[in-house]
Design a protein around this motif. Structure first.
Motif, PDB file in Angstrom:
ATOM      1  N   MET A  40       0.837  -1.190   0.000  1.00 22.80           N
ATOM      2  CA  MET A  40       0.000   0.000   0.000  1.00 22.80           C
ATOM      3  C   MET A  40       0.880   1.251   0.000  1.00 22.80           C
ATOM      4  O   MET A  40       1.826   1.350   0.779  1.00 22.80           O
ATOM      5  N   LYS A  41       0.554   2.200  -0.840  1.00 26.54           N
ATOM      6  CA  LYS A  41       1.341   3.425  -0.957  1.00 26.54           C
ATOM      7  C   LYS A  41       0.727   4.535  -0.099  1.00 26.54           C
ATOM      8  O   LYS A  41      -0.473   4.774  -0.154  1.00 26.54           O
ATOM      9  N   LEU A  42       1.582   5.197   0.701  1.00 33.65           N
ATOM     10  CA  LEU A  42       1.140   6.254   1.599  1.00 33.65           C
ATOM     11  C   LEU A  42       1.994   7.502   1.420  1.00 33.65           C
ATOM     12  O   LEU A  42       3.204   7.408   1.216  1.00 33.65           O
ATOM     13  N   VAL A  43       1.346   8.662   1.515  1.00 34.80           N
ATOM     14  CA  VAL A  43       2.066   9.928   1.609  1.00 34.80           C
ATOM     15  C   VAL A  43       1.797  10.508   2.990  1.00 34.80           C
ATOM     16  O   VAL A  43       0.636  10.650   3.390  1.00 34.80           O
ATOM     17  N   LEU A  44       2.853  10.819   3.732  1.00 31.39           N
ATOM     18  CA  LEU A  44       2.732  11.450   5.040  1.00 31.39           C
ATOM     19  C   LEU A  44       3.120  12.912   4.907  1.00 31.39           C
ATOM     20  O   LEU A  44       4.159  13.231   4.324  1.00 31.39           O
ATOM     21  N   CYS A  45       2.297  13.789   5.456  1.00 28.24           N
ATOM     22  CA  CYS A  45       2.568  15.215   5.358  1.00 28.24           C
ATOM     23  C   CYS A  45       2.468  15.855   6.742  1.00 28.24           C
ATOM     24  O   CYS A  45       1.386  15.937   7.327  1.00 28.24           O
ATOM     25  N   ASP A  46       3.627  16.283   7.277  1.00 27.41           N
ATOM     26  CA  ASP A  46       3.674  16.872   8.616  1.00 27.41           C
ATOM     27  C   ASP A  46       4.907  17.758   8.709  1.00 27.41           C
ATOM     28  O   ASP A  46       5.932  17.465   8.085  1.00 27.41           O
ATOM     29  N   ASP A  47       4.817  18.829   9.474  1.00 25.46           N
ATOM     30  CA  ASP A  47       5.956  19.730   9.585  1.00 25.46           C
ATOM     31  C   ASP A  47       6.883  19.371  10.752  1.00 25.46           C
ATOM     32  O   ASP A  47       7.880  20.054  10.976  1.00 25.46           O
ATOM     33  N   HIS A  48       6.546  18.315  11.493  1.00 22.00           N
ATOM     34  CA  HIS A  48       7.398  17.878  12.595  1.00 22.00           C
ATOM     35  C   HIS A  48       8.288  16.725  12.133  1.00 22.00           C
ATOM     36  O   HIS A  48       7.801  15.624  11.831  1.00 22.00           O
ATOM     37  N   GLU A  49       9.573  16.974  12.089  1.00 24.90           N
ATOM     38  CA  GLU A  49      10.529  15.998  11.563  1.00 24.90           C
ATOM     39  C   GLU A  49      10.503  14.692  12.351  1.00 24.90           C
ATOM     40  O   GLU A  49      10.579  13.600  11.771  1.00 24.90           O
ATOM     41  N   LEU A  50      10.383  14.780  13.670  1.00 29.10           N
ATOM     42  CA  LEU A  50      10.400  13.579  14.503  1.00 29.10           C
ATOM     43  C   LEU A  50       9.203  12.689  14.188  1.00 29.10           C
ATOM     44  O   LEU A  50       9.331  11.461  14.100  1.00 29.10           O
ATOM     45  N   ILE A  51       8.029  13.297  14.019  1.00 35.57           N
ATOM     46  CA  ILE A  51       6.839  12.520  13.683  1.00 35.57           C
ATOM     47  C   ILE A  51       7.017  11.844  12.341  1.00 35.57           C
ATOM     48  O   ILE A  51       6.713  10.657  12.170  1.00 35.57           O
ATOM     49  N   LEU A  52       7.519  12.593  11.365  1.00 32.43           N
ATOM     50  CA  LEU A  52       7.721  12.020  10.036  1.00 32.43           C
ATOM     51  C   LEU A  52       8.693  10.847  10.077  1.00 32.43           C
ATOM     52  O   LEU A  52       8.427   9.785   9.507  1.00 32.43           O
ATOM     53  N   ASP A  53       9.828  11.047  10.740  1.00 27.76           N
ATOM     54  CA  ASP A  53      10.846   9.992  10.783  1.00 27.76           C
ATOM     55  C   ASP A  53      10.332   8.757  11.511  1.00 27.76           C
ATOM     56  O   ASP A  53      10.492   7.627  11.038  1.00 27.76           O
ATOM     57  N   MET A  91       2.664  10.258  -7.087  1.00 27.15           N
ATOM     58  CA  MET A  91       2.635   8.880  -6.592  1.00 27.15           C
ATOM     59  C   MET A  91       1.269   8.210  -6.747  1.00 27.15           C
ATOM     60  O   MET A  91       1.187   6.981  -6.853  1.00 27.15           O
ATOM     61  N   GLN A  92       0.186   9.010  -6.716  1.00 27.49           N
ATOM     62  CA  GLN A  92      -1.173   8.451  -6.739  1.00 27.49           C
ATOM     63  C   GLN A  92      -1.322   7.367  -5.656  1.00 27.49           C
ATOM     64  O   GLN A  92      -1.623   6.207  -5.954  1.00 27.49           O
ATOM     65  N   PRO A  93      -1.096   7.739  -4.400  1.00 28.19           N
ATOM     66  CA  PRO A  93      -1.069   6.743  -3.317  1.00 28.19           C
ATOM     67  C   PRO A  93      -2.461   6.248  -2.938  1.00 28.19           C
ATOM     68  O   PRO A  93      -3.482   6.831  -3.329  1.00 28.19           O
ATOM     69  N   ASP A  94      -2.475   5.194  -2.152  1.00 31.90           N
ATOM     70  CA  ASP A  94      -3.735   4.688  -1.629  1.00 31.90           C
ATOM     71  C   ASP A  94      -4.304   5.637  -0.581  1.00 31.90           C
ATOM     72  O   ASP A  94      -5.525   5.798  -0.476  1.00 31.90           O
ATOM     73  N   ALA A  95      -3.421   6.240   0.208  1.00 35.24           N
ATOM     74  CA  ALA A  95      -3.875   7.136   1.275  1.00 35.24           C
ATOM     75  C   ALA A  95      -2.846   8.232   1.520  1.00 35.24           C
ATOM     76  O   ALA A  95      -1.661   8.071   1.228  1.00 35.24           O
ATOM     77  N   CYS A  96      -3.345   9.339   2.055  1.00 38.33           N
ATOM     78  CA  CYS A  96      -2.486  10.460   2.432  1.00 38.33           C
ATOM     79  C   CYS A  96      -2.845  10.880   3.843  1.00 38.33           C
ATOM     80  O   CYS A  96      -4.022  11.118   4.147  1.00 38.33           O
ATOM     81  N   LEU A  97      -1.840  10.944   4.718  1.00 43.86           N
ATOM     82  CA  LEU A  97      -2.036  11.431   6.078  1.00 43.86           C
ATOM     83  C   LEU A  97      -1.630  12.898   6.106  1.00 43.86           C
ATOM     84  O   LEU A  97      -0.484  13.234   5.789  1.00 43.86           O
ATOM     85  N   LEU A  98      -2.556  13.754   6.482  1.00 44.80           N
ATOM     86  CA  LEU A  98      -2.357  15.200   6.370  1.00 44.80           C
ATOM     87  C   LEU A  98      -2.661  15.880   7.702  1.00 44.80           C
ATOM     88  O   LEU A  98      -3.725  15.659   8.281  1.00 44.80           O
ATOM     89  N   ASP A  99      -1.734  16.709   8.178  1.00 48.54           N
ATOM     90  CA  ASP A  99      -1.972  17.474   9.397  1.00 48.54           C
ATOM     91  C   ASP A  99      -2.864  18.669   9.076  1.00 48.54           C
ATOM     92  O   ASP A  99      -3.077  19.019   7.918  1.00 48.54           O
ATOM     93  N   VAL A 100      -3.393  19.313  10.118  1.00 48.86           N
ATOM     94  CA  VAL A 100      -4.225  20.505   9.936  1.00 48.86           C
ATOM     95  C   VAL A 100      -3.382  21.767   9.964  1.00 48.86           C
ATOM     96  O   VAL A 100      -3.442  22.603   9.048  1.00 48.86           O
ATOM     97  N   ASN A 101      -2.595  21.930  11.012  1.00 52.55           N
ATOM     98  CA  ASN A 101      -1.900  23.194  11.243  1.00 52.55           C
ATOM     99  C   ASN A 101      -0.436  23.137  10.811  1.00 52.55           C
ATOM    100  O   ASN A 101       0.317  22.264  11.255  1.00 52.55           O
ATOM    101  N   TYR A 102      -0.052  24.072   9.958  1.00 52.07           N
ATOM    102  CA  TYR A 102       1.320  24.227   9.493  1.00 52.07           C
ATOM    103  C   TYR A 102       1.740  25.681   9.726  1.00 52.07           C
ATOM    104  O   TYR A 102       0.892  26.569   9.824  1.00 52.07           O
ATOM    105  N   PRO A 103       3.038  25.949   9.793  1.00 52.47           N
ATOM    106  CA  PRO A 103       3.494  27.317  10.035  1.00 52.47           C
ATOM    107  C   PRO A 103       2.958  28.331   9.029  1.00 52.47           C
ATOM    108  O   PRO A 103       2.693  29.485   9.373  1.00 52.47           O
TER     109      PRO A 103
END
Length: 217
Positions: free
Chosen positions: A1-14, A43-55
């Motif tokens: 399964m293909k996923l895109v993770l989108c977050d501005d916190h490096e620790l969470i992403l890693d 990528m046309q992934p199966d799912a994308c995880l997206l945060d709400v608040n970014y700088p």
């Protein structure tokens, strides 16, 4: 399964990226809504995880663009912001789920699986709180924004007068599964019986924007 993770916190992403990759997911990590949109487009992934608040903005602003760029991608909001307004807005914009960041990895994986399966992956308490913030007298059809593709099919069946056995046959599921779908639908649209659901459709039928897959010819 293909996923895109989108977050501005490096620790969470890693951390999250490594955990999901270790479970066999094909993961791409991004740091901003713009990067997330570009990754989804490529990528046309199966799912994308997206945060709400970014700088520099909100993930909710790019959510419709992500869905447009990759209609098959299920977008799940993964955020510490669990306000009713955020949940309500995300679902109205087409999010397939809303997951709190303080939940464990297994909870997140379950939510992803639910969303991929065509269900709305939102905790009942958060969903009910979001629903309560809207006055049904102002917009009696607001709750339809929360329906999954399957629940739209169930609503069409109920409006057409089908019983449980007929709904099960139409959906090609077990009778018990059909009953569960019916109950989930009634709960989401805020009625207590099939008769009330039929009455809602009858009273506001001209204003209901039926999805193409359940729209009558």
């Amino acid at each position: 399964m293909k996923l895109v993770l989108c977050d501005d916190h490096e620790l969470i992403l890693d951390t999250l990226g490594a955990a999901l990759s270790g479970l066999g997911y094909d993961v791409v990590t991004t740091h901003s809504p713009a990067e997330g949109l570009e990754a989804v487009r490529d990528m046309q992934p199966d799912a994308c995880l997206l945060d709400v608040n970014y700088p520099n903005g909100s993930g909710l602003d790019v959510l419709p663009l992500i869905r447009q760029a990759s209609p098959g991608t299920k977008v799940l909001i993964f955020s510490a912001d669990t306000s009713s307004s955020a949940v309500r807005t995300a679902i109205a914009l087409g999010a397939s789920g809303y997951v709190r960041k303080d939940r464990g990895l297994l909870h997140l994986i379950e939510a992803i699986d639910l969303a991929i399966g065509g269900h709305l992956a939102v905790e009942p308490g958060a969903l009910q709180a979001a629903l309560r913030t809207v006055d049904a007298a102002d917009d009696p059809l607001w709750t339809l924004s929360f329906l999954t593709d399957r629940e739209w099919e169930v609503l069409r069946c109920i409006a057409d007068g089908l019983g449980t056995d007929e709904i099960a046959s139409f959906l090609n599921v077990r009778r018990s599964t059909a009953r569960t779908h019916v109950q989930n639908l009634l709960t989401k649209i805020g009625v207590h019986s099939r008769l009330q659901a039929v009455a809602l459709v009858a009273a506001h039928g001209a204003d209901i924007n039926w999805p193409p897959h359940v729209r009558r010819a």
